[in-house]
Design a protein around this motif. Structure first.
Motif, PDB file in Angstrom:
ATOM      1  N   PRO A 149       0.828  -1.209   0.000  1.00 31.21           N
ATOM      2  CA  PRO A 149       0.000   0.000   0.000  1.00 31.21           C
ATOM      3  C   PRO A 149       0.863   1.261   0.000  1.00 31.21           C
ATOM      4  N   GLY A 150       0.383   2.306  -0.671  1.00 30.62           N
ATOM      5  CA  GLY A 150       1.107   3.570  -0.708  1.00 30.62           C
ATOM      6  C   GLY A 150       2.074   3.702  -1.851  1.00 30.62           C
ATOM      7  N   TYR A 151       2.219   2.642  -2.644  1.00 29.12           N
ATOM      8  CA  TYR A 151       3.127   2.651  -3.785  1.00 29.12           C
ATOM      9  C   TYR A 151       2.350   2.401  -5.065  1.00 29.12           C
ATOM     10  N   SER A 152       2.724   3.111  -6.102  1.00 23.80           N
ATOM     11  CA  SER A 152       2.119   2.854  -7.409  1.00 23.80           C
ATOM     12  C   SER A 152       3.073   3.328  -8.491  1.00 23.80           C
ATOM     13  N   PHE A 153       2.842   2.831  -9.683  1.00 25.84           N
ATOM     14  CA  PHE A 153       3.627   3.257 -10.838  1.00 25.84           C
ATOM     15  C   PHE A 153       2.699   3.370 -12.025  1.00 25.84           C
ATOM     16  N   LYS A 154       2.816   4.467 -12.751  1.00 23.69           N
ATOM     17  CA  LYS A 154       1.957   4.692 -13.903  1.00 23.69           C
ATOM     18  C   LYS A 154       2.781   5.212 -15.067  1.00 23.69           C
ATOM     19  N   VAL A 155       2.625   4.580 -16.224  1.00 24.58           N
ATOM     20  CA  VAL A 155       3.262   5.062 -17.447  1.00 24.58           C
ATOM     21  C   VAL A 155       2.359   6.131 -18.051  1.00 24.58           C
ATOM     22  N   LEU A 156       2.926   7.323 -18.273  1.00 23.82           N
ATOM     23  CA  LEU A 156       2.157   8.458 -18.789  1.00 23.82           C
ATOM     24  C   LEU A 156       2.308   8.636 -20.289  1.00 23.82           C
ATOM     25  N   GLY A 157       3.375   8.091 -20.854  1.00 23.19           N
ATOM     26  CA  GLY A 157       3.584   8.231 -22.283  1.00 23.19           C
ATOM     27  C   GLY A 157       4.741   7.372 -22.740  1.00 23.19           C
ATOM     28  N   THR A 158       4.753   7.057 -24.032  1.00 21.93           N
ATOM     29  CA  THR A 158       5.838   6.273 -24.617  1.00 21.93           C
ATOM     30  C   THR A 158       6.284   6.913 -25.918  1.00 21.93           C
ATOM     31  N   SER A 159       7.500   6.602 -26.296  1.00 27.85           N
ATOM     32  CA  SER A 159       8.049   7.014 -27.587  1.00 27.85           C
ATOM     33  C   SER A 159       8.961   5.881 -28.025  1.00 27.85           C
ATOM     34  N   ALA A 200      10.189   2.369 -27.505  1.00 27.54           N
ATOM     35  CA  ALA A 200      10.197   1.581 -26.268  1.00 27.54           C
ATOM     36  C   ALA A 200      10.403   2.445 -25.032  1.00 27.54           C
ATOM     37  N   ALA A 201      10.826   3.703 -25.225  1.00 32.47           N
ATOM     38  CA  ALA A 201      11.079   4.594 -24.089  1.00 32.47           C
ATOM     39  C   ALA A 201       9.776   4.955 -23.388  1.00 32.47           C
ATOM     40  N   ARG A 202       9.846   5.075 -22.039  1.00 29.83           N
ATOM     41  CA  ARG A 202       8.664   5.328 -21.224  1.00 29.83           C
ATOM     42  C   ARG A 202       8.883   6.526 -20.312  1.00 29.83           C
ATOM     43  N   ALA A 203       7.841   7.323 -20.138  1.00 30.42           N
ATOM     44  CA  ALA A 203       7.817   8.374 -19.124  1.00 30.42           C
ATOM     45  C   ALA A 203       6.684   8.042 -18.171  1.00 30.42           C
ATOM     46  N   GLY A 204       6.964   8.103 -16.882  1.00 31.75           N
ATOM     47  CA  GLY A 204       5.942   7.729 -15.921  1.00 31.75           C
ATOM     48  C   GLY A 204       6.114   8.449 -14.610  1.00 31.75           C
ATOM     49  N   VAL A 205       5.423   7.957 -13.596  1.00 32.73           N
ATOM     50  CA  VAL A 205       5.558   8.506 -12.247  1.00 32.73           C
ATOM     51  C   VAL A 205       5.474   7.362 -11.243  1.00 32.73           C
ATOM     52  N   LEU A 206       6.467   7.324 -10.354  1.00 29.33           N
ATOM     53  CA  LEU A 206       6.516   6.355  -9.261  1.00 29.33           C
ATOM     54  C   LEU A 206       6.077   7.078  -7.999  1.00 29.33           C
ATOM     55  N   THR A 207       5.001   6.597  -7.380  1.00 26.93           N
ATOM     56  CA  THR A 207       4.477   7.226  -6.167  1.00 26.93           C
ATOM     57  C   THR A 207       4.957   6.457  -4.951  1.00 26.93           C
ATOM     58  N   THR A 208       5.504   7.192  -3.964  1.00 26.67           N
ATOM     59  CA  THR A 208       5.994   6.604  -2.723  1.00 26.67           C
ATOM     60  C   THR A 208       5.462   7.434  -1.548  1.00 26.67           C
ATOM     61  N   PRO A 209       5.600   6.930  -0.322  1.00 25.89           N
ATOM     62  CA  PRO A 209       5.175   7.724   0.840  1.00 25.89           C
ATOM     63  C   PRO A 209       5.952   9.031   0.999  1.00 25.89           C
ATOM     64  N   ILE A 235      10.056  12.065 -24.506  1.00 27.06           N
ATOM     65  CA  ILE A 235       9.150  10.907 -24.584  1.00 27.06           C
ATOM     66  C   ILE A 235       7.705  11.378 -24.623  1.00 27.06           C
ATOM     67  N   LEU A 236       7.350  12.298 -23.736  1.00 24.16           N
ATOM     68  CA  LEU A 236       5.968  12.776 -23.685  1.00 24.16           C
ATOM     69  C   LEU A 236       5.576  13.516 -24.963  1.00 24.16           C
ATOM     70  N   ALA A 237       6.589  14.068 -25.650  1.00 21.18           N
ATOM     71  CA  ALA A 237       6.333  14.755 -26.923  1.00 21.18           C
ATOM     72  C   ALA A 237       6.424  13.806 -28.113  1.00 21.18           C
ATOM     73  N   GLY A 238       6.744  12.522 -27.861  1.00 19.79           N
ATOM     74  CA  GLY A 238       6.833  11.536 -28.928  1.00 19.79           C
ATOM     75  C   GLY A 238       8.036  11.684 -29.823  1.00 19.79           C
ATOM     76  N   ARG A 239       9.154  12.215 -29.273  1.00 23.21           N
ATOM     77  CA  ARG A 239      10.323  12.456 -30.118  1.00 23.21           C
ATOM     78  C   ARG A 239      11.611  11.950 -29.455  1.00 23.21           C
ATOM     79  N   TYR A 240      11.520  10.803 -28.787  1.00 27.78           N
ATOM     80  CA  TYR A 240      12.718  10.323 -28.088  1.00 27.78           C
ATOM     81  C   TYR A 240      13.839   9.967 -29.054  1.00 27.78           C
TER      82      TYR A 240
END
Length: 386
Positions: free
Chosen positions: A7-17, A19-28, A355-360
């Protein structure tokens, strides 16, 4: 395939370019934008910098080391004083390595069995036993957001049979680590397999079946040819569960990061930017500056005119930095460390934006072209883990 369970941890991929990934790792202790680089604070300190200065480079997660903190000052003392966050005054996320790599590097001082590692302390020669359960106990007392399982790291040139054995034991230890974990602490599994793509894929599948919060690639940059490492990464990184963060341990140069992000890696750590700084080496977009070289004796320019780190923005000249280094002044180590970590922070931030702009692909080409042909040669010579 199992998923994370803490609990309290999550990971979400917000965009790809690609195979490259941009995301956010949530921690306490806050969110960590990915790709991310973790400065190494092996003994509870990123050498020469304050926590505020480390955060100013863009870092939102740092690494501590179980082996070193276990021996000194001891996890019980750290826990008594509020855990590693309070002890070190680092307010953001933190990860602790399990000590498995130090067991690998202490090959002449340790033995290994099904139970774990037995070795002699490099500080006082005392006999120590590091089992999966002890690694989790120590990391639980240290209290970092993310703990790493104890693993077996074979040398880069190990025979295939030895690598297969390391994978099997790492999987068995993985289950023991999860059984012994602190309930509110995330744990990452470590995929081994050396330079054998089929073993990497098979081991990734085994560990993905366990409730780890993330998966790491261990056993790289341990003596294998750097070109081979990058070849295997192209197959190993995509084999990791896409729903969990992917962490490449102990790698590496800016060249390595650009290539590995393109393969789908989210998290990195390496001592190279801080260690090179203490050796008078500045890392820039166009390669490495060795400040003791005579060519910089009367050079009035900053390390990198395009850099906005304090060292460059405040106009410290190469000539002055060279003088400080040759004179043995501590200030230069701080200035170089701040600059090098700022470069890494800039690299991962710009990679995320691309990555978020699709130009990695275009981003990676620009960085690799800027670093030049010498970057891959430097990467091949680098032995960045300690």
């Amino acid at each position: 395939m199992s998923g994370p369970s803490t609990p309290g941890y999550s990971f979400k991929v917000l965009g790809t370019s690609g195979a490259a990934r941009a995301g956010v790792l949530t921690t306490p202790h806050g969110e960590v934008p990915t790709p991310t680089f973790m400065p190494v604070g092996t003994q509870g300190s990123v050498k020469t910098l304050t926590p505020h200065e480390v955060a100013a480079t863009g870092a939102r997660i740092v690494l501590g080391n179980t082996y070193h903190l276990w021996l000194r000052p001891g996890p019980e003392l750290v826990a008594e004083l509020g855990g590693l966050h309070r002890f070190t005054h680092w307010p953001h996320a933190m990860l602790t390595d399990s000590g498995g790599f130090q067991a690998f590097s202490l090959a002449e001082r340790r033995t290994m069995s099904e139970d774990g590692f037995v070795f002699r302390s490099h500080l006082d020669g005392s006999k120590r036993s590091l089992t999966p359960e002890e690694a989790m106990r120590v990391q639980g007392l240290l209290g970092a957001d993310i703990a790493m399982q104890l693993d077996v790291c074979p040398p880069g040139q190990a025979p295939r049979a030895e690598v297969e054995q390391a994978c099997r034991m790492t999987t068995r230890w993985a289950a023991r680590c999860l059984a012994a974990k602190r309930p509110d602490q995330a744990v990452f599994g470590i995929v081994q397999g050396s330079v054998h793509p089929d073993l990497r894929r098979a081991h990734a599948e085994e560990l993905a079946a366990l409730p780890f919060d993330g998966l790491a690639l261990g056993g790289f940059s341990v003596g294998e040819p750097i070109a081979r490492m990058h070849e295997v990464l192209l197959e190993a990184a995509p084999a990791l569960d896409p729903e969990r963060p992917r962490y490449l341990m102990g790698v590496g140069t800016p060249y390595d990061l650009v290539r590995a992000i393109g393969a789908g890696v989210d998290m990195f750590d390496c001592v190279l930017p801080t260690r090179n700084a203490r050796n008078g080496q500045a890392l820039t977009r166009t390669g490495k500056i060795v400040i003791k070289q005579a060519r910089y004796r009367n050079d009035p320019s900053p390390l990198d005119p395009t850099c906005d780190c304090p060292t460059c923005a405040e106009g410290y000249s190469r000539a002055y930095l060279r003088h400080l280094f040759l004179a043995g002044e501590i200030l230069v180590l701080r200035l170089f460390t701040a600059h090098n970590l700022h470069l890494y922070g800039t690299l991962v931030r710009e990679a995320r934006e691309a990555i978020l702009a699709g130009r990695y692909e275009a981003f990676a080409k620009a960085w690799l072209d800027g670093l030049g042909a010498g970057a891959s040669e430097e990467a091949a010579a680098a032995d960045a883990r300690t």
